[in-house]
Design a protein around this motif. Sequence first.
Motif, short mmCIF file in Angstrom:
data_model
loop_
_atom_site.label_atom_id
_atom_site.label_comp_id
_atom_site.label_asym_id
_atom_site.label_seq_id
_atom_site.Cartn_x
_atom_site.Cartn_y
_atom_site.Cartn_z
N LYS A 134 14.84 2.36 -5.45
CA LYS A 134 14.56 1.45 -4.34
C LYS A 134 13.98 0.12 -4.80
CE LYS A 134 13.67 5.14 -0.98
NZ LYS A 134 12.67 5.73 -0.04
N ASN A 135 13.85 -0.07 -6.11
CA ASN A 135 13.24 -1.30 -6.64
C ASN A 135 11.90 -1.58 -5.96
OD1 ASN A 135 15.32 -1.89 -8.49
ND2 ASN A 135 16.51 -2.92 -6.90
N THR A 136 11.11 -0.54 -5.83
CA THR A 136 9.84 -0.62 -5.11
C THR A 136 8.71 -0.12 -5.99
OG1 THR A 136 10.94 -0.32 -2.98
CG2 THR A 136 8.59 0.14 -3.06
N VAL A 137 7.57 -0.79 -5.90
CA VAL A 137 6.38 -0.37 -6.62
C VAL A 137 5.25 -0.19 -5.62
CG1 VAL A 137 5.56 -2.71 -7.13
CG2 VAL A 137 4.93 -0.83 -8.64
N TYR A 138 4.41 0.81 -5.89
CA TYR A 138 3.29 1.13 -5.01
C TYR A 138 1.99 1.04 -5.82
CZ TYR A 138 7.19 3.26 -2.51
OH TYR A 138 8.40 3.48 -1.90
N LEU A 139 0.94 0.65 -5.14
CA LEU A 139 -0.39 0.67 -5.75
C LEU A 139 -1.31 1.46 -4.82
CD1 LEU A 139 -2.12 -0.32 -8.14
CD2 LEU A 139 -2.84 -2.22 -6.67
N GLN A 140 -1.65 2.67 -5.25
CA GLN A 140 -2.60 3.48 -4.50
C GLN A 140 -3.99 3.15 -4.98
OE1 GLN A 140 -2.03 5.73 -1.94
NE2 GLN A 140 -4.26 5.80 -1.79
N MET A 141 -4.82 2.68 -4.06
CA MET A 141 -6.18 2.24 -4.41
C MET A 141 -7.17 3.18 -3.74
SD MET A 141 -5.70 -1.89 -4.04
CE MET A 141 -5.32 -1.83 -2.29
N ASN A 142 -7.89 3.94 -4.55
CA ASN A 142 -8.90 4.87 -4.06
C ASN A 142 -10.29 4.41 -4.50
OD1 ASN A 142 -6.82 6.52 -3.04
ND2 ASN A 142 -6.69 7.67 -4.96
N SER A 143 -11.30 4.97 -3.85
CA SER A 143 -12.70 4.66 -4.19
C SER A 143 -12.92 3.15 -4.26
CB SER A 143 -13.09 5.32 -5.52
OG SER A 143 -12.92 6.72 -5.47
N LEU A 144 -12.44 2.47 -3.25
CA LEU A 144 -12.51 1.01 -3.25
C LEU A 144 -13.95 0.52 -3.20
CD1 LEU A 144 -9.44 0.33 -1.01
CD2 LEU A 144 -9.82 -0.72 -3.25
N LYS A 145 -14.18 -0.59 -3.88
CA LYS A 145 -15.50 -1.21 -3.95
C LYS A 145 -15.42 -2.62 -3.36
CE LYS A 145 -16.28 1.11 -8.40
NZ LYS A 145 -16.60 0.91 -9.84
N PRO A 146 -16.56 -3.15 -2.90
CA PRO A 146 -16.53 -4.53 -2.38
C PRO A 146 -15.99 -5.53 -3.39
CG PRO A 146 -18.56 -3.44 -1.72
CD PRO A 146 -17.85 -2.50 -2.66
N GLU A 147 -16.22 -5.29 -4.67
CA GLU A 147 -15.71 -6.23 -5.68
C GLU A 147 -14.19 -6.16 -5.85
OE1 GLU A 147 -18.20 -4.03 -6.04
OE2 GLU A 147 -18.22 -3.15 -8.06
#
Length: 124
Positions: A75-88
């Motif tokens: 699908k020419n697609t990339v994903y970024l799963q972001m966990n434990s996000l911080k204010p920075e």
Amino acid sequence: QVHVMESGGGLVQAGGSLRLSCAASGNIFNIIFMGWYRQAPGKERELVAGTFLRGHTDYADSVKGRFTISRDVAKNTVYLQMNSLKPEDTDVYYCKTRGYIRNSAGAMGGFDHWGQGSPVTVSA
């Protein structure tokens, strides 16, 4: 002609999760790199995570163990799963894709495109 479309992002509390998606479309022959960068006001754009043609991935030290990049080659697609996000982690996130196109006459050419940017805000 290659088009890059991002989706995802938004507002989340610290400790929460978000997922960014980026899809490339057009007369794409192959993609050698897809990745995510982020940029805060007044600062240079920095690599967050990237994935290369043969599956190698690279992460910024600040996100290792929290973010995961994955790619759907078909699908020419990339994903970024972001966990434990911080204010920075608050920034505008940009998708970058680099590869080759081939037109109907068989001529090849390179492309190197950015997405439109996806704001991510993490509240304390």
